[in-house]
Scaffold this motif. Sequence first.
Motif, PDB file in Angstrom:
ATOM      1  N   VAL A  51       0.849  -1.185   0.000  1.00  0.00           N
ATOM      2  CA  VAL A  51       0.000   0.000   0.000  1.00  0.00           C
ATOM      3  C   VAL A  51       0.888   1.240   0.000  1.00  0.00           C
ATOM      4  O   VAL A  51       1.925   1.270   0.659  1.00  0.00           O
ATOM      5  N   PHE A  52       0.467   2.223  -0.781  1.00  0.00           N
ATOM      6  CA  PHE A  52       1.140   3.516  -0.830  1.00  0.00           C
ATOM      7  C   PHE A  52       0.218   4.496  -1.533  1.00  0.00           C
ATOM      8  O   PHE A  52      -0.750   4.104  -2.178  1.00  0.00           O
ATOM      9  N   ASP A  53       0.538   5.758  -1.412  1.00  0.00           N
ATOM     10  CA  ASP A  53      -0.220   6.809  -2.087  1.00  0.00           C
ATOM     11  C   ASP A  53       0.354   6.956  -3.498  1.00  0.00           C
ATOM     12  O   ASP A  53       1.492   7.409  -3.656  1.00  0.00           O
ATOM     13  N   PRO A  54      -0.393   6.592  -4.542  1.00  0.00           N
ATOM     14  CA  PRO A  54       0.152   6.632  -5.898  1.00  0.00           C
ATOM     15  C   PRO A  54       0.116   8.008  -6.568  1.00  0.00           C
ATOM     16  O   PRO A  54       0.620   8.164  -7.676  1.00  0.00           O
ATOM     17  N   ARG A  55      -0.464   9.002  -5.910  1.00  0.00           N
ATOM     18  CA  ARG A  55      -0.620  10.312  -6.560  1.00  0.00           C
ATOM     19  C   ARG A  55       0.681  10.905  -7.092  1.00  0.00           C
ATOM     20  O   ARG A  55       0.682  11.464  -8.194  1.00  0.00           O
ATOM     21  N   PRO A  56       1.816  10.788  -6.389  1.00  0.00           N
ATOM     22  CA  PRO A  56       3.054  11.351  -6.960  1.00  0.00           C
ATOM     23  C   PRO A  56       3.468  10.686  -8.280  1.00  0.00           C
ATOM     24  O   PRO A  56       4.133  11.307  -9.103  1.00  0.00           O
ATOM     25  N   LEU A  57       3.057   9.447  -8.492  1.00  0.00           N
ATOM     26  CA  LEU A  57       3.383   8.757  -9.742  1.00  0.00           C
ATOM     27  C   LEU A  57       2.435   9.143 -10.871  1.00  0.00           C
ATOM     28  O   LEU A  57       2.796   9.114 -12.043  1.00  0.00           O
ATOM     29  N   LEU A  58       1.222   9.514 -10.522  1.00  0.00           N
ATOM     30  CA  LEU A  58       0.200   9.823 -11.512  1.00  0.00           C
ATOM     31  C   LEU A  58       0.158  11.298 -11.892  1.00  0.00           C
ATOM     32  O   LEU A  58      -0.287  11.653 -12.971  1.00  0.00           O
TER      33      LEU A  58
END
Length: 114
Positions: free
Chosen positions: A102-109
């Motif tokens: 689990v992680f916050d994917p927003r920085p990748l998107l």
Amino acid sequence: MNHDATTVVSQFIEDLNNEDFSGARNALHDDFVFEGVLGKREGADLYIKEMSQMKLKYEVLQSFEAGEDTCLWYNIDMNGKKILASGWYHTDAGKIRSFKVVFDPRPLLDPAQK
């Protein structure tokens, strides 16, 4: 040889960091299952193939073990972005059977986020 969960998982992470993908593959059961926020992969060979292309780097911050399970908190370098994540690894007979992350994917998107 000692096959406790944390030892198996630690060696797996070390192999990935060193780009020793055959060593990392040896730590996985053939029917290994990966579940993450961006998808699911079934089969150790497919997972290792993708990992060898991504070449992620892990900075382990903390580990916790409960029986055959190990949980890691780590920073993952993904394409130059440091992502805080947690991974839950289940081992069986000295190999990793499954892994959930689990992680916050927003920085990748979002290219504007660092």
